[in-house]
Scaffold this motif. Structure first.
Motif, PDB file in Angstrom:
ATOM      1  N   PHE A  53      55.045  32.450  23.781  1.00  0.00           N
ATOM      2  CA  PHE A  53      56.320  32.719  24.454  1.00  0.00           C
ATOM      3  C   PHE A  53      57.023  31.411  24.804  1.00  0.00           C
ATOM      4  O   PHE A  53      58.219  31.249  24.560  1.00  0.00           O
ATOM      5  N   VAL A  54      56.262  30.472  25.347  1.00  0.00           N
ATOM      6  CA  VAL A  54      56.843  29.174  25.709  1.00  0.00           C
ATOM      7  C   VAL A  54      57.325  28.444  24.464  1.00  0.00           C
ATOM      8  O   VAL A  54      58.433  27.892  24.442  1.00  0.00           O
ATOM      9  N   ASP A  55      56.525  28.446  23.406  1.00  0.00           N
ATOM     10  CA  ASP A  55      56.905  27.770  22.162  1.00  0.00           C
ATOM     11  C   ASP A  55      58.179  28.366  21.561  1.00  0.00           C
ATOM     12  O   ASP A  55      59.097  27.633  21.167  1.00  0.00           O
ATOM     13  N   LYS A  56      58.246  29.698  21.490  1.00  0.00           N
ATOM     14  CA  LYS A  56      59.441  30.363  20.949  1.00  0.00           C
ATOM     15  C   LYS A  56      60.655  30.083  21.811  1.00  0.00           C
ATOM     16  O   LYS A  56      61.750  29.822  21.305  1.00  0.00           O
ATOM     17  N   SER A  57      60.472  30.162  23.126  1.00  0.00           N
ATOM     18  CA  SER A  57      61.591  29.900  24.036  1.00  0.00           C
ATOM     19  C   SER A  57      62.129  28.493  23.836  1.00  0.00           C
ATOM     20  O   SER A  57      63.348  28.278  23.799  1.00  0.00           O
ATOM     21  N   LEU A  58      61.245  27.527  23.712  1.00  0.00           N
ATOM     22  CA  LEU A  58      61.661  26.139  23.512  1.00  0.00           C
ATOM     23  C   LEU A  58      62.399  25.975  22.182  1.00  0.00           C
ATOM     24  O   LEU A  58      63.431  25.302  22.115  1.00  0.00           O
ATOM     25  N   GLU A  59      61.896  26.615  21.134  1.00  0.00           N
ATOM     26  CA  GLU A  59      62.580  26.565  19.836  1.00  0.00           C
ATOM     27  C   GLU A  59      63.999  27.139  19.945  1.00  0.00           C
ATOM     28  O   GLU A  59      64.961  26.533  19.459  1.00  0.00           O
ATOM     29  N   TYR A  60      64.113  28.298  20.554  1.00  0.00           N
ATOM     30  CA  TYR A  60      65.428  28.922  20.720  1.00  0.00           C
ATOM     31  C   TYR A  60      66.350  28.054  21.573  1.00  0.00           C
ATOM     32  O   TYR A  60      67.539  27.907  21.273  1.00  0.00           O
ATOM     33  N   ALA A  61      65.802  27.469  22.616  1.00  0.00           N
ATOM     34  CA  ALA A  61      66.621  26.636  23.500  1.00  0.00           C
ATOM     35  C   ALA A  61      67.155  25.414  22.758  1.00  0.00           C
ATOM     36  O   ALA A  61      68.314  25.021  22.949  1.00  0.00           O
ATOM     37  N   GLN A  62      66.315  24.834  21.907  1.00  0.00           N
ATOM     38  CA  GLN A  62      66.748  23.651  21.152  1.00  0.00           C
ATOM     39  C   GLN A  62      67.816  24.007  20.120  1.00  0.00           C
ATOM     40  O   GLN A  62      68.720  23.216  19.861  1.00  0.00           O
ATOM     41  N   ARG A  63      67.718  25.200  19.541  1.00  0.00           N
ATOM     42  CA  ARG A  63      68.699  25.630  18.537  1.00  0.00           C
ATOM     43  C   ARG A  63      69.969  26.201  19.152  1.00  0.00           C
ATOM     44  O   ARG A  63      70.992  26.300  18.475  1.00  0.00           O
ATOM     45  N   ASN A  64      69.872  26.592  20.414  1.00  0.00           N
ATOM     46  CA  ASN A  64      71.010  27.222  21.081  1.00  0.00           C
ATOM     47  C   ASN A  64      71.282  26.552  22.433  1.00  0.00           C
ATOM     48  O   ASN A  64      71.165  27.180  23.489  1.00  0.00           O
ATOM     49  N   PRO A  65      71.665  25.293  22.425  1.00  0.00           N
ATOM     50  CA  PRO A  65      71.875  24.580  23.682  1.00  0.00           C
ATOM     51  C   PRO A  65      72.974  25.209  24.552  1.00  0.00           C
ATOM     52  O   PRO A  65      72.982  25.022  25.768  1.00  0.00           O
ATOM     53  N   ASN A  66      73.882  25.962  23.927  1.00  0.00           N
ATOM     54  CA  ASN A  66      74.942  26.629  24.692  1.00  0.00           C
ATOM     55  C   ASN A  66      74.387  27.700  25.641  1.00  0.00           C
ATOM     56  O   ASN A  66      75.062  28.106  26.581  1.00  0.00           O
ATOM     57  N   LEU A  67      73.135  28.144  25.405  1.00  0.00           N
ATOM     58  CA  LEU A  67      72.525  29.159  26.265  1.00  0.00           C
ATOM     59  C   LEU A  67      71.688  28.559  27.401  1.00  0.00           C
ATOM     60  O   LEU A  67      71.190  29.302  28.254  1.00  0.00           O
TER      61      LEU A  67
END
Length: 157
Positions: A53-67
């Motif tokens: 969960f943490v790994d996926k969240s970090l990946e998404y956060a890096q790809r979607n900095p607007n969020l």
């Protein structure tokens, strides 16, 4: 009597191991903290099931900095996540080593204590039969088993 272990770690090996463990402790000291029991109880804990969960969240956060919320520090999140992975690798090795040392220590202690009890029982029997020196030894060793009476608490009125 079943003797399950018979070891004699050479003094040079003992010294070398303690030196290396002290070196490891020193190497890691700038990166480690100690938590109080209260902090350990209160802290949010991440287990094996939370890691994906943490790994996926970090990946998404890096790809979607607007969020990302403005108060979330992505650089610190990345450091925390990477640090946990590094420490987890070390923890696994240390846990295996610690468990094996603890088990071996327990077995050695158990066998040594059992031998002492066998000797003590033999000395007690010798003392009952008036064998010279046995009484003094039995009394001295028997101090280990003399339990002091627990202080009496006054009755609650």
């Amino acid at each position: 009597m079943d003797n399950k272990i018979s070891i004699a770690i050479p003094d040079a090996v003992q010294k070398q191991v303690l030196t290396k463990l002290t070196e490891l402790k020193g190497l890691l000291a700038p990166y480690l903290i100690a938590l109080t029991p209260q902090q350990r109880q209160a802290i949010l804990k991440m287990g094996d099931r939370s890691q994906p969960f943490v790994d996926k969240s970090l990946e998404y956060a890096q790809r979607n900095p607007n969020l990302l919320p403005s108060f979330l520090n992505l650089a610190e999140w990345k450091k925390d996540s990477a640090g946990r992975k590094q420490l987890t690798d070390m923890h696994y090795v240390l846990a295996e080593l610690g468990s094996n040392v603890a088990d071996t220590n327990m077995q050695c202690g158990s066998e040594a204590y059992n031998q002492a009890l066998l000797f003590y029982n033999s000395v007690k029997l010798a003392a009952k039969n008036n064998v010279p020196d046995a009484k003094v030894i039995a009394e001295e060793l028997g101090k280990r088993f003399n339990l002091r009476a627990a202080p009496q608490q006054p009755p609650v009125s």
